[in-house]
Enzyme design. Structure first.
Site, PDB file in Angstrom:
ATOM      1  N   HIS A 184       8.476  -3.002  -4.771  1.00  0.00           N
ATOM      2  CA  HIS A 184       7.286  -2.079  -4.408  1.00  0.00           C
ATOM      3  C   HIS A 184       5.956  -2.478  -4.020  1.00  0.00           C
ATOM      4  O   HIS A 184       5.498  -2.140  -3.077  1.00  0.00           O
ATOM      5  CB  HIS A 184       6.990  -1.313  -5.810  1.00  0.00           C
ATOM      6  CG  HIS A 184       6.263  -0.209  -5.971  1.00  0.00           C
ATOM      7  ND1 HIS A 184       6.148   1.098  -5.288  1.00  0.00           N
ATOM      8  CD2 HIS A 184       4.593  -0.358  -6.152  1.00  0.00           C
ATOM      9  CE1 HIS A 184       5.142   1.660  -5.661  1.00  0.00           C
ATOM     10  NE2 HIS A 184       4.108   0.835  -5.810  1.00  0.00           N
ATOM     11  N   GLU A 185       5.677  -3.523  -4.793  1.00  0.00           N
ATOM     12  CA  GLU A 185       4.178  -4.274  -4.433  1.00  0.00           C
ATOM     13  C   GLU A 185       4.283  -4.767  -2.912  1.00  0.00           C
ATOM     14  O   GLU A 185       3.344  -4.805  -2.196  1.00  0.00           O
ATOM     15  CB  GLU A 185       3.743  -5.179  -5.216  1.00  0.00           C
ATOM     16  CG  GLU A 185       3.364  -4.653  -6.708  1.00  0.00           C
ATOM     17  CD  GLU A 185       2.601  -3.293  -6.663  1.00  0.00           C
ATOM     18  OE1 GLU A 185       1.809  -3.286  -5.662  1.00  0.00           O
ATOM     19  OE2 GLU A 185       2.657  -2.448  -7.872  1.00  0.00           O
TER      20      GLU A 185
ATOM     21  N   HIS B  31       3.965  -2.240  -0.142  1.00  0.00           N
ATOM     22  CA  HIS B  31       2.465  -1.964   0.059  1.00  0.00           C
ATOM     23  C   HIS B  31       1.739  -2.833   1.056  1.00  0.00           C
ATOM     24  O   HIS B  31       0.912  -2.687   2.151  1.00  0.00           O
ATOM     25  CB  HIS B  31       1.601  -2.277  -1.084  1.00  0.00           C
ATOM     26  CG  HIS B  31       1.588  -0.960  -2.062  1.00  0.00           C
ATOM     27  ND1 HIS B  31       1.567   0.320  -1.772  1.00  0.00           N
ATOM     28  CD2 HIS B  31       1.804  -0.839  -3.635  1.00  0.00           C
ATOM     29  CE1 HIS B  31       1.759   1.172  -2.596  1.00  0.00           C
ATOM     30  NE2 HIS B  31       1.791   0.315  -3.837  1.00  0.00           N
TER      31      HIS B  31
ATOM     32  N   ASP C 263       1.431   4.749  -1.788  1.00  0.00           N
ATOM     33  CA  ASP C 263       2.368   5.291  -3.065  1.00  0.00           C
ATOM     34  C   ASP C 263       2.603   6.595  -2.848  1.00  0.00           C
ATOM     35  O   ASP C 263       2.017   7.322  -1.886  1.00  0.00           O
ATOM     36  CB  ASP C 263       1.473   5.398  -4.256  1.00  0.00           C
ATOM     37  CG  ASP C 263       1.269   3.853  -4.973  1.00  0.00           C
ATOM     38  OD1 ASP C 263       0.161   3.486  -5.362  1.00  0.00           O
ATOM     39  OD2 ASP C 263       2.343   3.052  -5.243  1.00  0.00           O
TER      40      ASP C 263
END
Length: 183
Positions: free
Chosen positions: A119-120, A123, A129
């Site tokens: 997920h990170e 980014h 998000d």
């Protein structure tokens, strides 16, 4: 006569090549751009090192336009990954560059380390998000709950990263998000 010799020699070379490759001819797609290689330094990720490596591998399996590789010794990485006691977050500087924190607070609350890592990294690859969201959306982050262990981007997330890095949606301008993205 020279043309016939040259043509005959070229044909013989092709036959030898085909026999060495089992009759298959390798061709590259003429418009397929090479993957943009981004390096990451997970030396500061402590106990999350294997989760970071797996998160990077998931992105490598999922998209063609970008490849995440561990940084070579003595080289500067595009992405720095650190462990700390806070909440996981990403600090992108430009598309493909920045710092990721794998925060122990979320891990202590029961969130899945590989999902956090993927997920990170998402980014840093230009994804925002998408909260609230289902477990099938990697970028739904913590809103999917602690029972969600899905570390894979969905089709739309893959497509957006491909577009950001010149893949299938190369005509779209990448959205570069500077600042802190906190989950």
């Amino acid at each position: 006569m020279h043309v016939r010799l040259l043509t005959g020699g070229l044909a013989a070379a092709c036959l030898v090549s085909m026999s060495l490759t089992g009759g298959q001819v390798a061709t590259a797609a003429p418009d397929a751009p090479a993957a943009r290689v981004l390096t990451y330094d997970a030396a500061g990720s402590a106990e999350f090192r294997s989760a970071v490596d797996r998160g990077a591998a998931i992105w490598n399996e999922s998209v063609d336009a970008v490849e995440l590789r561990p940084v070579a010794a003595g080289q500067r990485a595009n992405i720095r990954v650190l462990a700390d006691n806070g909440w996981p977050r990403a600090l992108p500087t430009t598309l493909g560059n920045g710092t990721v924190y794998i925060g122990r607070q979320a891990v202590d609350q029961g969130y899945h380390t590989i999902r956090i890592s993927a997920h990170e990294l998402g980014h840093i690859l230009g994804l925002p998000d998408r909260k609230p969201g289902p477990c099938s959306s990697l970028m739904s982050g913590s809103s999917a709950g602690t029972s969600c262990t899905n570390p894979y981007p969905n089709a739309a997330e893959k497509e957006e990263v491909e577009g950001n890095f010149g893949g299938a949606l190369a005509g779209r301008a990448p959205a570069v998000r500077a600042g802190v993205i906190v989950d």
